[in-house]
Design a protein around this motif. Structure first.
Motif, PDB file in Angstrom:
ATOM      1  N   ILE A   1       0.845  -1.202   0.000  1.00  0.00           N
ATOM      2  CA  ILE A   1       0.000   0.000   0.000  1.00  0.00           C
ATOM      3  C   ILE A   1       0.877   1.247   0.000  1.00  0.00           C
ATOM      4  O   ILE A   1       0.667   2.177  -0.781  1.00  0.00           O
ATOM      5  CB  ILE A   1      -0.947  -0.018   1.216  1.00  0.00           C
ATOM      6  N   ILE A   2       1.872   1.241   0.850  1.00  0.00           N
ATOM      7  CA  ILE A   2       2.812   2.366   0.857  1.00  0.00           C
ATOM      8  C   ILE A   2       4.024   1.966   0.034  1.00  0.00           C
ATOM      9  O   ILE A   2       4.737   1.036   0.399  1.00  0.00           O
ATOM     10  CB  ILE A   2       3.250   2.693   2.294  1.00  0.00           C
TER      11      ILE A   2
ATOM     12  N   GLU B   1       7.786   5.451   1.864  1.00  0.00           N
ATOM     13  CA  GLU B   1       7.412   5.972   3.180  1.00  0.00           C
ATOM     14  C   GLU B   1       7.968   7.373   3.435  1.00  0.00           C
ATOM     15  O   GLU B   1       7.466   8.119   4.261  1.00  0.00           O
ATOM     16  CB  GLU B   1       7.921   5.001   4.254  1.00  0.00           C
TER      17      GLU B   1
ATOM     18  N   VAL C   1       0.394  11.949   0.176  1.00  0.00           N
ATOM     19  CA  VAL C   1      -0.164  10.629  -0.141  1.00  0.00           C
ATOM     20  C   VAL C   1       0.132  10.257  -1.593  1.00  0.00           C
ATOM     21  O   VAL C   1       0.478   9.117  -1.898  1.00  0.00           O
ATOM     22  CB  VAL C   1      -1.687  10.613   0.120  1.00  0.00           C
TER      23      VAL C   1
ATOM     24  N   PHE D   1       1.558   6.582  -1.202  1.00  0.00           N
ATOM     25  CA  PHE D   1       0.613   5.462  -1.266  1.00  0.00           C
ATOM     26  C   PHE D   1       0.422   4.997  -2.704  1.00  0.00           C
ATOM     27  O   PHE D   1       0.478   5.792  -3.643  1.00  0.00           O
ATOM     28  CB  PHE D   1      -0.746   5.861  -0.685  1.00  0.00           C
TER      29      PHE D   1
ATOM     30  N   SER E   1      -5.248   3.270  -3.066  1.00  0.00           N
ATOM     31  CA  SER E   1      -5.228   2.465  -1.847  1.00  0.00           C
ATOM     32  C   SER E   1      -5.660   3.245  -0.603  1.00  0.00           C
ATOM     33  O   SER E   1      -5.844   2.679   0.458  1.00  0.00           O
ATOM     34  CB  SER E   1      -3.831   1.885  -1.614  1.00  0.00           C
ATOM     35  N   LEU E   2      -5.799   4.546  -0.777  1.00  0.00           N
ATOM     36  CA  LEU E   2      -6.248   5.366   0.357  1.00  0.00           C
ATOM     37  C   LEU E   2      -7.322   6.339  -0.118  1.00  0.00           C
ATOM     38  O   LEU E   2      -7.017   7.377  -0.706  1.00  0.00           O
ATOM     39  CB  LEU E   2      -5.062   6.145   0.955  1.00  0.00           C
TER      40      LEU E   2
ATOM     41  N   ARG F   1       0.691   7.055   7.957  1.00  0.00           N
ATOM     42  CA  ARG F   1       1.758   6.061   7.821  1.00  0.00           C
ATOM     43  C   ARG F   1       1.417   4.787   8.592  1.00  0.00           C
ATOM     44  O   ARG F   1       1.526   3.680   8.077  1.00  0.00           O
ATOM     45  CB  ARG F   1       3.079   6.634   8.340  1.00  0.00           C
TER      46      ARG F   1
ATOM     47  N   GLY G   1      -1.514   2.919   6.957  1.00  0.00           N
ATOM     48  CA  GLY G   1      -1.077   2.204   5.763  1.00  0.00           C
ATOM     49  C   GLY G   1      -0.386   0.901   6.111  1.00  0.00           C
ATOM     50  O   GLY G   1      -0.674  -0.153   5.541  1.00  0.00           O
TER      51      GLY G   1
ATOM     52  N   GLU H   1      -1.566  -3.019   5.358  1.00  0.00           N
ATOM     53  CA  GLU H   1      -0.654  -3.986   4.733  1.00  0.00           C
ATOM     54  C   GLU H   1      -0.554  -5.255   5.569  1.00  0.00           C
ATOM     55  O   GLU H   1      -0.638  -6.371   5.056  1.00  0.00           O
ATOM     56  CB  GLU H   1       0.746  -3.377   4.575  1.00  0.00           C
TER      57      GLU H   1
ATOM     58  N   VAL I   1      -6.792   0.933   2.560  1.00  0.00           N
ATOM     59  CA  VAL I   1      -6.939   1.335   3.954  1.00  0.00           C
ATOM     60  C   VAL I   1      -8.416   1.571   4.238  1.00  0.00           C
ATOM     61  O   VAL I   1      -9.138   2.074   3.375  1.00  0.00           O
ATOM     62  CB  VAL I   1      -6.156   2.641   4.219  1.00  0.00           C
TER      63      VAL I   1
END
Length: 329
Positions: A5-6, A9, A191, A195, A199-200, A224, A227, A231, A238
């Motif tokens: 997802i991330i 970072e 984001v 991301f 996903s967000l 963070r 996310g 995962e 998310v």
DNA sequence: CATCCACCGGAACTTAGGGTTC
DNA sequence: GAACCCTAAGTTCCGGTGGATG
């Protein structure tokens, strides 16, 4: 895990300096106005960036140092490097002056002064209220350099000698808390770079921007952690649940982080205060002495209290003998 | 209204400990 | 490992303080 997802970072952390700055136009303009004379080798105006945590002070300062003054500026976090010797060392190192660290402070001062005679530079002291001693400001005030001081404490420089303060002639730049819409723009931007697309959901960024209470650092930390949680659960997206959990954690985290900076005695004092609520200083000390086999002397206790106030765990009101303390966190 | 009380906080000092160089 | 340099925590000393007190 191929469905991460991330994917990056970094933009969600404090070390990241974004290319675009949101909702800090007026502060940026003012900061540029103060510092830009340096580009034409004139003396810049010293500035004091002040406002609550997570309102973009550090990011703005670092951004401007990177963009205009690379190679002729130093950024020092006084939390990390709080003594005069450490600050001097860091300044010289970031200007690529070779030193080892064994030099006495007086030698470091000489080197810095020699350097300042040769050229004008910019020095940024972040969390300046964390300095153990303020004589570094005295040294820098008479030097050939521009200062960017940063603090979330409006009173950080209050007990400074009045002559030095007027010498510094600081221009204050205020950083108010972000409004939820503003925070949303910042979070959405970060984001994008961190991301995996889709996903967000935007709605969750919006929720986060409300939960963070004007503090961008907390907002990013919530995202963070959320996310990562998603995962770990093997989700593709998310959900609100992760955001909620992460938000709780982020808040707890801050407190336990601060508590970890306390020693055993200080923790006991904090617990007393937590149990009993607001109480006068003298009584608090007596209660503490009752609880501990080998209590420290009252002078040391007063240092403890100052430390806790500085950390933001405890609030003090009144002065002299009528001082009272109260838990904040 | 002068004095006192009980704590504040600066300064100087001690002790312990860590790092670097020779 | 001696000789320096530094920091950090704690102690002792003490002048300062302003509401309480009589």
């Amino acid at each position: 895990m191929d469905e991460e997802i991330i994917h990056n970072e970094l933009p969600l952390t404090e070390v990241f300096i974004p290319t675009r700055l949101f909702h800090r136009e007026s502060q940026l303009r003012e900061l540029e106005r103060c510092l830009k004379p340096l580009l034409r080798n004139r003396m810049p105006e010293n500035v004091f960036l002040v406002g609550p945590p997570g309102t973009g002070k550090t990011v703005l300062a670092r951004w401007i140092l990177e963009s205009y003054f690379r190679g002729r500026s130093a950024y020092i976090n006084c939390w990390k490097y709080g003594s005069t010797h450490e600050v001097l060392k860091e300044i010289l190192l970031s200007l690529e002056i070779p030193i080892h660290g064994r030099e006495p402070t007086s030698e470091l001062i000489k080197r810095l002064e020699r350097l300042l005679r040769a050229r004008k530079i910019l020095i940024c002291l972040d969390e300046v209220d964390q300095l153990k001693r303020f004589d570094i400001l005295y040294i820098l005030a008479r030097g050939n350099c521009g200062l960017v001081l940063i603090s979330n404490d409006y009173h950080a420089l209050l007990h400074l000698d009045a002559r030095i303060r007027s010498r510094l002639a600081l221009t204050e730049i205020h950083f108010p808390e972000y409004k939820p819409e503003e925070l949303f723009d910042i979070l959405e931007d970060r984001v994008q770079y961190s991301f995996r697309p889709g996903s967000l959901p935007k709605a969750l960024i919006r929720v986060t921007s409300l939960l963070a209470k004007g503090d961008a650092r907390i907002g990013l930390e919530i995202l963070r952690r959320a996310g990562r949680k998603a995962e770990d659960k093997g989700l593709r997206k998310v959900t609100l649940e992760e955001i909620r959990e992460a938000s709780k954690e982020a808040k707890k985290l801050r407190k336990s982080y601060l508590l970890s900076k306390l020693n055993e005695h200080q923790r006991i004092i904090h617990e007393i205060l937590e149990k009993r609520g607001k109480m006068p200083s003298g009584l608090l000390y007596k209660e503490y002495c009752k609880l501990v086999k080998h209590p420290v002397v009252s002078r040391a206790y007063r240092n403890y209290m100052q430390k806790m106030v500085k950390l933001g765990l405890v609030k003090a009101e009144g002065y002299g003998r009528w001082k009272r303390y109260e838990i904040i966190l």
